[in-house]
Design a protein around this motif. Structure first.
Motif, PDB file in Angstrom:
ATOM      1  N   ARG A 182       0.852  -1.189   0.000  1.00  8.95           N
ATOM      2  CA  ARG A 182       0.000   0.000   0.000  1.00  8.95           C
ATOM      3  C   ARG A 182       0.890   1.242   0.000  1.00  8.95           C
ATOM      4  O   ARG A 182       1.883   1.309   0.724  1.00  8.95           O
ATOM      5  CB  ARG A 182      -0.913   0.007   1.229  1.00  8.95           C
ATOM      6  N   PRO A 228     -10.862   0.442  -4.804  1.00  5.97           N
ATOM      7  CA  PRO A 228     -11.074   0.993  -3.455  1.00  5.97           C
ATOM      8  C   PRO A 228     -11.556  -0.068  -2.473  1.00  5.97           C
ATOM      9  O   PRO A 228     -12.494  -0.813  -2.755  1.00  5.97           O
ATOM     10  CB  PRO A 228     -12.151   2.062  -3.690  1.00  5.97           C
ATOM     11  N   GLY A 229     -10.892  -0.131  -1.329  1.00  6.21           N
ATOM     12  CA  GLY A 229     -11.242  -1.110  -0.309  1.00  6.21           C
ATOM     13  C   GLY A 229     -10.651  -2.481  -0.544  1.00  6.21           C
ATOM     14  O   GLY A 229     -10.739  -3.361   0.331  1.00  6.21           O
ATOM     15  N   GLU A 232      -7.880  -3.656   2.040  1.00  4.64           N
ATOM     16  CA  GLU A 232      -8.439  -4.067   3.330  1.00  4.64           C
ATOM     17  C   GLU A 232      -9.112  -5.436   3.223  1.00  4.64           C
ATOM     18  O   GLU A 232      -9.018  -6.264   4.145  1.00  4.64           O
ATOM     19  CB  GLU A 232      -9.453  -3.030   3.823  1.00  4.64           C
ATOM     20  N   ALA A 253     -13.757   0.777   5.576  1.00  3.83           N
ATOM     21  CA  ALA A 253     -12.590   1.560   5.156  1.00  3.83           C
ATOM     22  C   ALA A 253     -12.906   2.440   3.955  1.00  3.83           C
ATOM     23  O   ALA A 253     -12.386   3.561   3.839  1.00  3.83           O
ATOM     24  CB  ALA A 253     -11.424   0.635   4.839  1.00  3.83           C
ATOM     25  N   ASP A 254     -13.757   1.951   3.044  1.00  3.38           N
ATOM     26  CA  ASP A 254     -14.087   2.717   1.839  1.00  3.38           C
ATOM     27  C   ASP A 254     -15.501   2.340   1.396  1.00  3.38           C
ATOM     28  O   ASP A 254     -15.766   1.180   1.043  1.00  3.38           O
ATOM     29  CB  ASP A 254     -13.083   2.415   0.722  1.00  3.38           C
ATOM     30  N   SER A 255     -16.391   3.312   1.410  1.00  2.00           N
ATOM     31  CA  SER A 255     -17.790   3.059   1.068  1.00  2.00           C
ATOM     32  C   SER A 255     -17.971   2.648  -0.395  1.00  2.00           C
ATOM     33  O   SER A 255     -19.036   2.143  -0.766  1.00  2.00           O
ATOM     34  CB  SER A 255     -18.633   4.310   1.362  1.00  2.00           C
ATOM     35  N   ARG A 256     -16.944   2.842  -1.214  1.00  2.00           N
ATOM     36  CA  ARG A 256     -17.038   2.461  -2.628  1.00  2.00           C
ATOM     37  C   ARG A 256     -16.746   0.982  -2.856  1.00  2.00           C
ATOM     38  O   ARG A 256     -16.821   0.503  -4.003  1.00  2.00           O
ATOM     39  CB  ARG A 256     -16.063   3.302  -3.455  1.00  2.00           C
ATOM     40  N   PHE A 257     -16.430   0.257  -1.797  1.00  2.00           N
ATOM     41  CA  PHE A 257     -16.039  -1.146  -1.966  1.00  2.00           C
ATOM     42  C   PHE A 257     -17.152  -1.951  -2.628  1.00  2.00           C
ATOM     43  O   PHE A 257     -18.313  -1.900  -2.231  1.00  2.00           O
ATOM     44  CB  PHE A 257     -15.693  -1.769  -0.614  1.00  2.00           C
TER      45      PHE A 257
END
Length: 290
Positions: A182, A228-229, A232, A253-257
């Motif tokens: 990352r 995204p995501g 994680e 961690a990321d709402s776009r996952f």
């Protein structure tokens, strides 16, 4: 057979003590020799003499230079993009400093340099290249993936047969070669522009960070940019979390996952080699390709 006398016992003890002292002396001499090899400030180790019986400084310096040059070359081979980014002369000087404080810990030279990325990140003259450490981490992960164990990818048809009732306890088993890097910088783009000959295209350092999956499902190491995501999600799976738990971690961690897209990406990358169910099921089974 006669019983041993006190004299025999004392003699045996003296022999053991002498042998142990010899081992200790040998260990000390070997440690001193190793220090002298990597530190030009150390004198020639005692006992190394030339034909005239004097300390063979010139001969030892030749050997010392060969050892250091070999370790620097090993680092150069392991971190070609880093070397290209900073130039050969800068890289050689930086690598020599690292070598002096980080001797090999294994006879397998592909293991050498595991701490080099962190060293690069703390190397003051390279602070103008803040992404350099992450590029080095990518190269280290590439090397580890290349030498990792083999495993056959899971057939998607087998995974599709898992019932909906079993999904809450489903754990995916990842390929042993997978590595995760990352970065706050577009380090994969930087790495890709510096692993082949030719002029490097411009990379926008303000483009944002990148999460990279490094894996060798077959003969070649592959590097994939994660959505995204995704990082994680992969890390949670690697930690033994269920798919549902990993989904919750990634979505937090990321709402776009996107769960279906990430699962499809892992299967396409041949990153999933098996699956198992947690202990909450009435029937505890493991289904993994052999």
């Amino acid at each position: 057979m006669t019983n041993p006398t006190m004299t025999d016992i004392c003699s045996d003890r003296e022999h053991v003590n002498t042998r142990e002292a010899g081992f200790e002396c040998l260990d000390a001499r070997q440690a001193g020799f190793a220090r002298a090899l990597l530190d030009p400030g150390c004198p020639v180790p005692p006992g190394l003499v030339g034909p005239g019986g004097r300390a063979s400084t010139k001969r030892f310096n030749v050997y010392r230079n060969n050892v250091v040059a070999g370790l620097v070359a090993t680092l150069r081979d392991a971190y070609p993009a880093v070397a290209r980014l900073v130039g050969d002369a800068f890289f050689a000087a930086m690598a020599r400093i690292h070598v002096s404080s980080a001797p090999p810990r294994s006879p397998m030279m592909f293991d050498y340099g595991t701490g080099f990325p962190d060293f690069v990140g703390a190397f003051e003259p390279a602070r103008s290249l803040p992404y350099l450490r992450d590029v080095a981490r990518i190269e280290r992960a590439w090397l580890e993936a290349y030498h990792a164990g083999e495993a056959r990818a899971l057939d998607p048809i087998v995974l599709a047969q898992v019932s909906a009732d079993d999904l809450p306890n489903l754990r995916l088993l990842l390929h042993p070669s997978h590595r995760l890097v990352r970065s706050r910088y577009p380090s994969l783009a930087i790495w890709r522009t510096n692993v082949e000959d030719g002029l490097s295209p411009h990379v926008d350092l303000d483009a944002g960070g990148e999460d990279i999956l490094i894996i060798r499902p077959e003969a070649e190491v592959e590097l994939r940019l994660l959505p995204p995501g995704g990082a994680e999600f992969v890390q949670a799976l690697a930690d033994g979390r269920t798919v549902i738990e990993a989904f919750e971690t990634a979505a937090t961690a990321d709402s776009r996952f996107d769960l279906p897209a990430n699962l499809s990406g892992l299967i396409e990358a041949h990153a999933v080699v098996g699956f198992e169910f947690g202990p909450d099921l009435s029937l505890d089974v493991t289904r993994q390709l052999q």
